[in-house]
Write a protein that holds these residues in place. Structure first.
Motif, PDB file in Angstrom:
ATOM      1  N   LYS A 195     -40.551  67.596  88.076  1.00 37.34           N
ATOM      2  CA  LYS A 195     -40.132  66.353  88.705  1.00 37.34           C
ATOM      3  C   LYS A 195     -41.044  65.245  88.181  1.00 37.34           C
ATOM      4  CE  LYS A 195     -38.181  68.448  92.851  1.00 37.34           C
ATOM      5  NZ  LYS A 195     -38.245  68.574  94.331  1.00 37.34           N
ATOM      6  N   VAL A 196     -40.452  64.294  87.487  1.00 35.08           N
ATOM      7  CA  VAL A 196     -41.210  63.289  86.755  1.00 35.08           C
ATOM      8  C   VAL A 196     -40.973  61.901  87.342  1.00 35.08           C
ATOM      9  CG1 VAL A 196     -41.672  62.271  84.501  1.00 35.08           C
ATOM     10  CG2 VAL A 196     -40.911  64.660  84.657  1.00 35.08           C
ATOM     11  N   LEU A 197     -42.064  61.214  87.692  1.00 33.32           N
ATOM     12  CA  LEU A 197     -41.987  59.801  88.055  1.00 33.32           C
ATOM     13  C   LEU A 197     -42.189  58.996  86.779  1.00 33.32           C
ATOM     14  CD1 LEU A 197     -41.942  57.259  89.760  1.00 33.32           C
ATOM     15  CD2 LEU A 197     -44.263  57.780  90.529  1.00 33.32           C
ATOM     16  N   LEU A 198     -41.196  58.181  86.440  1.00 31.32           N
ATOM     17  CA  LEU A 198     -41.215  57.415  85.195  1.00 31.32           C
ATOM     18  C   LEU A 198     -41.282  55.924  85.500  1.00 31.32           C
ATOM     19  CD1 LEU A 198     -40.926  57.264  82.096  1.00 31.32           C
ATOM     20  CD2 LEU A 198     -38.447  57.405  82.410  1.00 31.32           C
ATOM     21  N   HIS A 250     -36.799  58.396  79.188  1.00 30.85           N
ATOM     22  CA  HIS A 250     -35.799  58.966  80.103  1.00 30.85           C
ATOM     23  C   HIS A 250     -34.896  59.940  79.355  1.00 30.85           C
ATOM     24  CE1 HIS A 250     -32.266  59.155  82.750  1.00 30.85           C
ATOM     25  NE2 HIS A 250     -33.066  58.756  83.725  1.00 30.85           N
ATOM     26  N   ASN A 251     -34.460  59.560  78.169  1.00 37.13           N
ATOM     27  CA  ASN A 251     -33.590  60.430  77.375  1.00 37.13           C
ATOM     28  C   ASN A 251     -34.298  61.724  76.984  1.00 37.13           C
ATOM     29  OD1 ASN A 251     -31.578  58.498  77.477  1.00 37.13           O
ATOM     30  ND2 ASN A 251     -31.910  57.750  75.410  1.00 37.13           N
ATOM     31  N   LEU A 252     -35.537  61.609  76.518  1.00 37.55           N
ATOM     32  CA  LEU A 252     -36.276  62.794  76.080  1.00 37.55           C
ATOM     33  C   LEU A 252     -36.521  63.755  77.238  1.00 37.55           C
ATOM     34  CD1 LEU A 252     -38.876  61.055  73.729  1.00 37.55           C
ATOM     35  CD2 LEU A 252     -37.027  62.589  73.018  1.00 37.55           C
ATOM     36  N   LEU A 253     -36.868  63.223  78.394  1.00 36.41           N
ATOM     37  CA  LEU A 253     -37.115  64.066  79.569  1.00 36.41           C
ATOM     38  C   LEU A 253     -35.826  64.723  80.046  1.00 36.41           C
ATOM     39  CD1 LEU A 253     -39.512  61.634  81.426  1.00 36.41           C
ATOM     40  CD2 LEU A 253     -40.144  63.911  80.612  1.00 36.41           C
ATOM     41  N   SER A 254     -34.738  63.964  80.052  1.00 35.45           N
ATOM     42  CA  SER A 254     -33.455  64.498  80.511  1.00 35.45           C
ATOM     43  C   SER A 254     -32.960  65.600  79.578  1.00 35.45           C
ATOM     44  CB  SER A 254     -32.417  63.373  80.593  1.00 35.45           C
ATOM     45  OG  SER A 254     -32.817  62.392  81.532  1.00 35.45           O
ATOM     46  N   HIS A 283     -35.720  67.995  82.627  1.00 39.23           N
ATOM     47  CA  HIS A 283     -36.622  67.599  83.696  1.00 39.23           C
ATOM     48  C   HIS A 283     -35.891  66.645  84.636  1.00 39.23           C
ATOM     49  CE1 HIS A 283     -39.933  69.604  81.821  1.00 39.23           C
ATOM     50  NE2 HIS A 283     -39.867  68.854  80.721  1.00 39.23           N
ATOM     51  N   GLU A 284     -36.318  66.633  85.882  1.00 40.92           N
ATOM     52  CA  GLU A 284     -35.716  65.752  86.889  1.00 40.92           C
ATOM     53  C   GLU A 284     -36.490  64.438  86.897  1.00 40.92           C
ATOM     54  OE1 GLU A 284     -34.147  66.098  91.539  1.00 40.92           O
ATOM     55  OE2 GLU A 284     -35.449  67.650  90.674  1.00 40.92           O
ATOM     56  N   VAL A 285     -35.829  63.346  86.553  1.00 42.88           N
ATOM     57  CA  VAL A 285     -36.509  62.074  86.323  1.00 42.88           C
ATOM     58  C   VAL A 285     -36.237  61.100  87.462  1.00 42.88           C
ATOM     59  CG1 VAL A 285     -36.866  60.175  84.709  1.00 42.88           C
ATOM     60  CG2 VAL A 285     -36.220  62.437  83.837  1.00 42.88           C
TER      61      VAL A 285
END
Length: 285
Positions: A25-28, A43-47, A51-53
């Motif tokens: 779970k990532v706070l961006l 956001h794209n790389l994490l998704s 990962h849950e952004v």
């Protein structure tokens, strides 16, 4: 070998389970605002890595605001949608405000990691002290979250083109190794090809500010900060093992510099205490 339908289904299920078990779970956040290209790249790389952004970012650009927080006005989060899909919250405050409010109220309590960026312009050397991007990540580290601040070594947004694909091979490694509950300052080169990742120290020189003086229509002087150069640096012996972030960044490497909160100059404590003791003893005589 041809997989049967049942085996293909099992493979899909196992892959999904693996992603679920390794998903974070990532706070961006960032300092360039919720509509910034750099934020979208992260956001794209994490998704893509499943990962849950959770995006909480300033509604407007806040470069150079450092660790500013809002005290005199209320913070109002607004839901932001991209192509009809909920993207995150914009905040009428600073980068630090965004992460503080995200952690305290807007995101799940079990956030695993905080990411900030990708900033337009590097945050190497003395830029660290002024950076809203770095400050946002500091807020995550302050509450015990591994926190990564990403910056790009160009102020030309056109050079963001292709950046996502250039850093994609290195991104999983960055997440894999930056696991301590501290702040990692990461700078990305503007070179057409990225050579790799290197651990660096902070460049210890400071800005040599240059201002351009002009006269406005009412005959008043005003000043614009223009070209920025750096002073030389005095490097202590214990730091000479590593090259500086600015030096390595120009060579085409992604730099990682671990940062700490404690600003205490421990080498000066004993000397300062002795001076205080001597001063107090004189005043008693």
């Amino acid at each position: 070998m041809t997989l049967t339908y049942s085996r293909r289904l099992l493979l899909i299920q196992l892959t999904t389970l693996w992603h679920m078990r390794n998903s974070m779970k990532v706070l961006l956040s960032n300092d360039d605002g919720i509509d910034a290209t750099g934020l979208k790249i992260l956001h794209n790389l994490l998704s893509q890595m499943r990962h849950e952004v959770f995006v909480v970012a300033p509604e407007h650009q806040h470069s150079g605001t450092s660790h500013t927080i809002t005290l005199q006005t209320p913070l109002i989060p607004k839901k932001v949608y991209k192509e009809g899909i909920f993207y995150g919250y914009s905040i009428n405050g600073s980068p630090a405000d965004s992460v503080k409010l995200g952690i305290s109220d807007l995101c799940p309590k079990d956030i695993d990691i905080v990411l900030s960026g990708i900033n337009l312009g590097n945050n190497a050397g003395p830029a660290i002290y002024y950076s809203g991007t770095v400050a946002a990540a500091f807020e995550g580290a302050a509450v015990g979250k591994p926190s990564l601040a990403f910056s790009f070594d160009s102020f030309d947004e056109k050079k963001f083109k292709g950046l996502e694909e250039r850093i994609k091979p290195f991104f999983p490694t960055l997440l894999e190794i930056c696991t301590e509950k501290i702040l990692y300052n990461i700078n990305i080169p503007k070179t057409p090809a990225i050579k790799g990742i290197l651990v660096t120290r902070q460049f210890l020189g400071f800005f040599m500010d240059q201002y351009e003086k002009k006269i406005d229509p009412r005959n008043r002087e005003y000043f614009w900060l223009k070209n920025v150069s750096y002073s030389g640096e005095i490097v202590p012996s214990e730091a000479k093992t590593y090259q500086s972030d600015l030096e390595i960044l120009k060579d085409g490497y992604i730099t990682i510099t671990p940062l700490q909160f404690d600003l205490t100059d421990y080498s000066s404590l004993n000397g300062l205490q002795k001076k205080l003791d001597q001063s107090l003893s004189k005043s008693k005589t």
